[in-house]
Every structure is written in structure tokens, then in C-alpha cells.
Design a protein around this motif. Structure first.
Motif, PDB file in Angstrom:
ATOM      1  N   ALA A   1     -32.876 -58.187 -18.991  1.00  0.00           N
ATOM      2  CA  ALA A   1     -34.032 -57.547 -19.625  1.00  0.00           C
ATOM      3  C   ALA A   1     -33.912 -56.026 -19.568  1.00  0.00           C
ATOM      4  CB  ALA A   1     -35.321 -58.007 -18.953  1.00  0.00           C
ATOM      5  N   VAL A   2     -33.456 -55.504 -18.439  1.00  0.00           N
ATOM      6  CA  VAL A   2     -33.260 -54.055 -18.321  1.00  0.00           C
ATOM      7  C   VAL A   2     -32.244 -53.582 -19.350  1.00  0.00           C
ATOM      8  CG1 VAL A   2     -32.267 -52.273 -16.826  1.00  0.00           C
ATOM      9  CG2 VAL A   2     -33.967 -53.853 -15.917  1.00  0.00           C
ATOM     10  N   ILE A   3     -31.160 -54.315 -19.499  1.00  0.00           N
ATOM     11  CA  ILE A   3     -30.128 -53.934 -20.467  1.00  0.00           C
ATOM     12  C   ILE A   3     -30.678 -53.991 -21.890  1.00  0.00           C
ATOM     13  CG2 ILE A   3     -27.923 -54.659 -21.466  1.00  0.00           C
ATOM     14  CD1 ILE A   3     -27.107 -55.507 -18.598  1.00  0.00           C
ATOM     15  N   ALA A   4     -31.497 -54.984 -22.176  1.00  0.00           N
ATOM     16  CA  ALA A   4     -32.047 -55.129 -23.522  1.00  0.00           C
ATOM     17  C   ALA A   4     -33.079 -54.050 -23.835  1.00  0.00           C
ATOM     18  CB  ALA A   4     -32.680 -56.504 -23.677  1.00  0.00           C
ATOM     19  N   VAL A   5     -33.844 -53.631 -22.825  1.00  0.00           N
ATOM     20  CA  VAL A   5     -34.937 -52.683 -23.059  1.00  0.00           C
ATOM     21  C   VAL A   5     -34.448 -51.239 -23.095  1.00  0.00           C
ATOM     22  CG1 VAL A   5     -37.041 -51.753 -22.033  1.00  0.00           C
ATOM     23  CG2 VAL A   5     -36.699 -54.208 -22.145  1.00  0.00           C
ATOM     24  N   THR A   6     -33.513 -50.900 -22.236  1.00  0.00           N
ATOM     25  CA  THR A   6     -33.052 -49.514 -22.190  1.00  0.00           C
ATOM     26  C   THR A   6     -31.998 -49.283 -23.257  1.00  0.00           C
ATOM     27  OG1 THR A   6     -31.440 -50.084 -20.481  1.00  0.00           O
ATOM     28  CG2 THR A   6     -33.554 -49.226 -19.741  1.00  0.00           C
ATOM     29  N   SER A   7     -32.002 -48.088 -23.780  1.00  0.00           N
ATOM     30  CA  SER A   7     -31.086 -47.792 -24.887  1.00  0.00           C
ATOM     31  C   SER A   7     -29.817 -47.078 -24.443  1.00  0.00           C
ATOM     32  CB  SER A   7     -31.802 -46.943 -25.933  1.00  0.00           C
ATOM     33  OG  SER A   7     -32.219 -45.736 -25.359  1.00  0.00           O
ATOM     34  N   SER A   8     -29.818 -46.517 -23.266  1.00  0.00           N
ATOM     35  CA  SER A   8     -28.641 -45.768 -22.833  1.00  0.00           C
ATOM     36  C   SER A   8     -28.026 -46.410 -21.603  1.00  0.00           C
ATOM     37  CB  SER A   8     -29.027 -44.326 -22.502  1.00  0.00           C
ATOM     38  OG  SER A   8     -29.846 -44.315 -21.352  1.00  0.00           O
ATOM     39  N   ASN A   9     -26.834 -45.984 -21.261  1.00  0.00           N
ATOM     40  CA  ASN A   9     -26.149 -46.483 -20.074  1.00  0.00           C
ATOM     41  C   ASN A   9     -26.363 -45.578 -18.874  1.00  0.00           C
ATOM     42  OD1 ASN A   9     -25.081 -48.664 -21.418  1.00  0.00           O
ATOM     43  ND2 ASN A   9     -23.253 -47.573 -22.038  1.00  0.00           N
ATOM     44  N   GLY A  10     -27.327 -44.709 -18.937  1.00  0.00           N
ATOM     45  CA  GLY A  10     -27.481 -43.683 -17.931  1.00  0.00           C
ATOM     46  C   GLY A  10     -28.307 -44.084 -16.734  1.00  0.00           C
TER      47      GLY A  10
ATOM     48  N   MET B   1     -29.800 -47.684 -14.553  1.00  0.00           N
ATOM     49  CA  MET B   1     -29.398 -47.974 -13.170  1.00  0.00           C
ATOM     50  C   MET B   1     -30.603 -48.051 -12.248  1.00  0.00           C
ATOM     51  SD  MET B   1     -25.749 -46.031 -12.634  1.00  0.00           S
ATOM     52  CE  MET B   1     -26.435 -44.401 -12.651  1.00  0.00           C
ATOM     53  N   ILE B   2     -31.579 -47.174 -12.453  1.00  0.00           N
ATOM     54  CA  ILE B   2     -32.781 -47.191 -11.622  1.00  0.00           C
ATOM     55  C   ILE B   2     -33.559 -48.489 -11.825  1.00  0.00           C
ATOM     56  CG2 ILE B   2     -35.040 -46.106 -11.286  1.00  0.00           C
ATOM     57  CD1 ILE B   2     -33.642 -43.404 -11.795  1.00  0.00           C
TER      58      ILE B   2
ATOM     59  N   ALA C   1     -32.766 -62.512 -10.785  1.00  0.00           N
ATOM     60  CA  ALA C   1     -32.054 -61.233 -10.796  1.00  0.00           C
ATOM     61  C   ALA C   1     -31.252 -61.092 -12.083  1.00  0.00           C
ATOM     62  CB  ALA C   1     -31.124 -61.135  -9.585  1.00  0.00           C
ATOM     63  N   TRP C   2     -30.591 -62.146 -12.492  1.00  0.00           N
ATOM     64  CA  TRP C   2     -29.787 -62.130 -13.710  1.00  0.00           C
ATOM     65  C   TRP C   2     -30.671 -61.854 -14.925  1.00  0.00           C
ATOM     66  CZ3 TRP C   2     -26.976 -67.111 -15.770  1.00  0.00           C
ATOM     67  CH2 TRP C   2     -26.259 -66.800 -16.920  1.00  0.00           C
TER      68      TRP C   2
ATOM     69  N   SER D   1     -21.150 -59.805 -24.672  1.00  0.00           N
ATOM     70  CA  SER D   1     -22.251 -60.269 -23.838  1.00  0.00           C
ATOM     71  C   SER D   1     -22.030 -61.730 -23.429  1.00  0.00           C
ATOM     72  CB  SER D   1     -23.580 -60.105 -24.561  1.00  0.00           C
ATOM     73  OG  SER D   1     -23.586 -60.846 -25.754  1.00  0.00           O
ATOM     74  N   LYS D   2     -21.330 -62.495 -24.278  1.00  0.00           N
ATOM     75  CA  LYS D   2     -21.023 -63.878 -23.925  1.00  0.00           C
ATOM     76  C   LYS D   2     -20.119 -63.933 -22.693  1.00  0.00           C
ATOM     77  CE  LYS D   2     -19.019 -68.094 -25.786  1.00  0.00           C
ATOM     78  NZ  LYS D   2     -18.351 -68.717 -26.929  1.00  0.00           N
ATOM     79  N   HIS D   3     -19.118 -63.064 -22.638  1.00  0.00           N
ATOM     80  CA  HIS D   3     -18.229 -63.024 -21.477  1.00  0.00           C
ATOM     81  C   HIS D   3     -18.982 -62.580 -20.226  1.00  0.00           C
ATOM     82  CE1 HIS D   3     -15.010 -62.674 -24.634  1.00  0.00           C
ATOM     83  NE2 HIS D   3     -14.595 -63.693 -23.902  1.00  0.00           N
ATOM     84  N   MET D   4     -19.857 -61.594 -20.391  1.00  0.00           N
ATOM     85  CA  MET D   4     -20.605 -61.103 -19.237  1.00  0.00           C
ATOM     86  C   MET D   4     -21.573 -62.163 -18.715  1.00  0.00           C
ATOM     87  SD  MET D   4     -19.234 -58.283 -18.636  1.00  0.00           S
ATOM     88  CE  MET D   4     -20.289 -57.549 -17.422  1.00  0.00           C
TER      89      MET D   4
END
Length: 94
Positions: free
Chosen positions: A59-68, A72-73, A53-54, A8-11
Motif C-alpha cells: 500500500a505504501v508503494i502504491a500510494v507514494t509516488s517517489s522512491n525517496g 521509507m518513512i 506487513a506485506w 511487481s510479479k517477481h517482487m
């Protein structure tokens, strides 16, 4: 064998670099062209929108548990919201 991949540091560093490059484009255009006339307020608004946006996508990545699909939505909703705000600030759609 350790897993090799992006942390996550690189991202976060990559996202900050993308924001910096996106802000450098109009800065350079300001210097070489008379048709681009951004002020400090324009750069501040652009930086705020890009940072929003970042943070929204983080926040979306932290809240959602899957990569599905739900991730994306939600990321698309964040980006559409930021784009709508940008369009409104640029040309006053509403």
C-alpha cells in the motif's frame, strides 16, 4: 533494448517466499526441539502479521509516488506497527 529488471510479479513472489521461509523456521524448530512449542494459532498469527506487513508495504508503494524518504518513512511506520503487534502477542507488553 528492453529494460531488464524486477517486475511487481517477481517482487510479490519473492515476498511470498520470504514469508514461507520465515514460517518454516519455527516449524522445523518445532520438529527438532522441545523448547519451541508453536500451535496452529501461533502459525496463523505469524502468517497474519507477516501478510499484514506485506500488504502495508504494498500500500505504501502504491500510494507514494517517489522512491525517496517519504516512502521509507511510511514503510518503517508499517514495520514498526507490525513489530509492536508481534511483541504484544509474544510477551504482552501493554
Amino acid at each position: 533494448m528492453p529494460r531488464i529488471g524486477y517486475t511487481s510479479k517477481h517482487m510479490r513472489l519473492a515476498a511470498a517466499a520470504v514469508i514461507a521461509v520465515l514460517l518454516l523456521i519455527p516449524a522445523i524448530a518445532n520438529l527438532i526441539s522441545n523448547s519451541v512449542m508453536w500451535t496452529a494459532e501461533d502459525f496463523a498469527a505469524a502468517a497474519l502479521l507477516l501478510a499484514s506487513a506485506w500488504i502495508g508495504i504494498e500500500a505504501v508503494i502504491a500510494v507514494t509516488s517517489s522512491n525517496g524518504i517519504p516512502r521509507m518513512i511510511l514503510a518503517a511506520v508499517v514495520l514498526i506497527g507490525v513489530l509492536a503487534a508481534w511483541l504484544h502477542l509474544a510477551v504482552g507488553i501493554w
